[in-house]
Scaffold this motif. Sequence first.
Motif, PDB file in Angstrom:
ATOM      1  N   SER A  67       0.854  -1.180   0.000  1.00 49.26           N
ATOM      2  CA  SER A  67       0.000   0.000   0.000  1.00 49.26           C
ATOM      3  C   SER A  67       0.892   1.234   0.000  1.00 49.26           C
ATOM      4  O   SER A  67       1.638   1.458   0.966  1.00 49.26           O
ATOM      5  CB  SER A  67      -0.929   0.003   1.217  1.00 49.26           C
ATOM      6  N   GLY A  68       0.842   1.998  -1.082  1.00 49.02           N
ATOM      7  CA  GLY A  68       1.710   3.168  -1.189  1.00 49.02           C
ATOM      8  C   GLY A  68       3.168   2.751  -1.213  1.00 49.02           C
ATOM      9  O   GLY A  68       3.547   1.801  -1.906  1.00 49.02           O
ATOM     10  N   PRO A  86      13.067   2.373   0.099  1.00 45.50           N
ATOM     11  CA  PRO A  86      14.126   3.375   0.278  1.00 45.50           C
ATOM     12  C   PRO A  86      13.815   4.633  -0.527  1.00 45.50           C
ATOM     13  O   PRO A  86      13.229   4.564  -1.609  1.00 45.50           O
ATOM     14  CB  PRO A  86      15.378   2.656  -0.256  1.00 45.50           C
ATOM     15  N   PRO A  87      14.168   5.810   0.001  1.00 42.59           N
ATOM     16  CA  PRO A  87      13.895   7.053  -0.734  1.00 42.59           C
ATOM     17  C   PRO A  87      14.727   7.128  -2.008  1.00 42.59           C
ATOM     18  O   PRO A  87      15.800   6.535  -2.120  1.00 42.59           O
ATOM     19  CB  PRO A  87      14.268   8.149   0.265  1.00 42.59           C
ATOM     20  N   VAL A 128       7.484  15.384  -5.206  1.00 40.32           N
ATOM     21  CA  VAL A 128       6.045  15.650  -5.151  1.00 40.32           C
ATOM     22  C   VAL A 128       5.788  17.076  -4.659  1.00 40.32           C
ATOM     23  O   VAL A 128       4.869  17.753  -5.131  1.00 40.32           O
ATOM     24  CB  VAL A 128       5.357  14.616  -4.241  1.00 40.32           C
ATOM     25  N   ARG A 129       6.622  17.563  -3.733  1.00 44.18           N
ATOM     26  CA  ARG A 129       6.439  18.918  -3.227  1.00 44.18           C
ATOM     27  C   ARG A 129       6.549  19.953  -4.365  1.00 44.18           C
ATOM     28  O   ARG A 129       5.705  20.852  -4.475  1.00 44.18           O
ATOM     29  CB  ARG A 129       7.474  19.229  -2.152  1.00 44.18           C
ATOM     30  N   ARG A 154      12.059  15.159  -0.116  1.00 40.35           N
ATOM     31  CA  ARG A 154      12.122  13.701  -0.242  1.00 40.35           C
ATOM     32  C   ARG A 154      11.421  13.292  -1.521  1.00 40.35           C
ATOM     33  O   ARG A 154      10.396  13.870  -1.892  1.00 40.35           O
ATOM     34  CB  ARG A 154      11.446  13.013   0.951  1.00 40.35           C
ATOM     35  N   ARG A 155      11.994  12.275  -2.145  1.00 41.91           N
ATOM     36  CA  ARG A 155      11.344  11.635  -3.297  1.00 41.91           C
ATOM     37  C   ARG A 155      11.053  10.197  -2.906  1.00 41.91           C
ATOM     38  O   ARG A 155      11.954   9.417  -2.613  1.00 41.91           O
ATOM     39  CB  ARG A 155      12.229  11.655  -4.544  1.00 41.91           C
ATOM     40  N   GLN A 156       9.776   9.874  -2.881  1.00 41.92           N
ATOM     41  CA  GLN A 156       9.358   8.541  -2.447  1.00 41.92           C
ATOM     42  C   GLN A 156       8.518   7.893  -3.539  1.00 41.92           C
ATOM     43  O   GLN A 156       7.565   8.491  -4.035  1.00 41.92           O
ATOM     44  CB  GLN A 156       8.535   8.627  -1.159  1.00 41.92           C
TER      45      GLN A 156
END
Length: 552
Positions: A67-68, A86-87, A128-129, A154-156
Amino acid sequence: ITSVPSGSETSKWLDAHYDPVANLYTFSSCIGKISPYENTLLDLPTGLVSFLMDQHEPRTPAIAVASGPFIYVYKNLRPYFKFTLPPLEVNALEQDVWNQAREDMIDPLSLKEMLEGIRDKADVPLSVRSLRFLMLDPQDMEAFVNLHKAQPIRRQTVITCIGTLKKNMADEDAVSCLVIGTESKDVYILDPEAFTILSKMSVPSAPTQMDVTGQFDVEFRITVACRNGNIYILRRDSPKPKYCIELSSHPVGLVRMGKSVVVGCAQETLQGFTQKGKKLWTACLPAPVTTMGVMDLPTRGFQAVLVGLANCEVHLYRDKNLISTIKTPDVVTSICFGKYGREDGTLIMTTKGGGLIVKILKRTAVFDDRDSAPGPPLAQSIRLNIPKKTKLYVDQTMRERENAVAMHRAFQMDLSRLRLAAARAYVKALESSLTPMSSSLSEPLKMNAVVQGLGPSFKLTLNIQNTAACRPVMHLAISFLYDESLYSMRTAFFKIPLLVPGLNYPIDTFVECLSDKGISDIIKVFVLREGKSAPLLTAHINMPVSEGLALN
């Protein structure tokens, strides 16, 4: 319990349960062969698998829910572990401009311009930000920057599909690793106990479905269907795909049958491929595919593919042969076959309206291998028993490889001789008027001659035809050339009427033989255009020997 409406294959299945208002809205990737229980998730799931984590007794399987960016592991019906992906790497230029915004060195409009330039040129995508910031209206930008500028970037990524891979044994109760595909085009293999990353592989596009076979410590294959419409096959010790299957339409279902891969495509076809990507067969379907699953009965040695269709049917295929059809009251969206309770052959399906259907395969059910769908016979799909390569064949292959240049030159020489012989035969046919055809492309004419009579009087008939498609031919004439000491003709020159395409025009004249010596000669016929001396068509007529003498 409500009975299921009867279908065409009710004799093979027992209708165990049907609840049209069960409110189960899910897909095949989120159904596992587990005992029924209920637990609440924090987000929408993308996949669910059951697996054995360790050798401890009792051997209770754990449940992994993707999930996500997380994998929630449940054991003994309780939360056990949470794994986070991991990011990803953050774009250095993006980090720099946000640092400037944090120090109030640039205003929100300048930040937007700089982020748009980075988005269009950088290899590393924006976070995403930044993407959310670029979507804001100008009046909302300052508040967004003040709220987020002090937080680290962060990039997730998120999980798109999940599967299991046996660790070191092929037994049914062996320990299994988790295999996950991510939106960042990566495939991870996780340790079943420590949940560390054992292996990382990448594919050219984001994976949407996967099928895993083999053992991690020995050899394995991961078949991945991706968002670009292709299927890639990953193998051990190879970070990139080993083989690629290019499809004519996007895959909507993927299962493995023994050593072959079966794919359901968006263009209403079911296709079979080898493990190396070679197409084996194609079966046309009556409706779009909604879901697919494997029907495996090891006790009977039976394995087939279950295909849910949008016309409220579930088809059962062995290779490309349709061997059974199940009618359903609604469109099936997820399907799972396996052991449920004490029954080894249980088929569980959920429908588009949220219904739940449970069927149990009868122990007396028998599936014929014959294809119940119209089409070519089953024997046509049986592969030929091609004999093994003999020593003579291998020696001949080596000889051809070593003498390729000389053999090619000999072939070209023989081909040139064949062309020369054909050209000589064509010239000879033209000179002997065996097939008198016009050599001018501007005047497509065909003519043949017929000589009638025993002599000394002969009737000569010329059949002229315009072979053009739609253009008439006009202003033509016919002239004869002959030995006047042997023959005489009443009319040696004719004007040809307009020639309509496709019609045959006979022209008759009479020839008198003047010799009593029993000899014959050739009469030449010329077709000319009026006012031109060069003939358009030439024919040579071999006159027969006269059996009498003409009377003067």
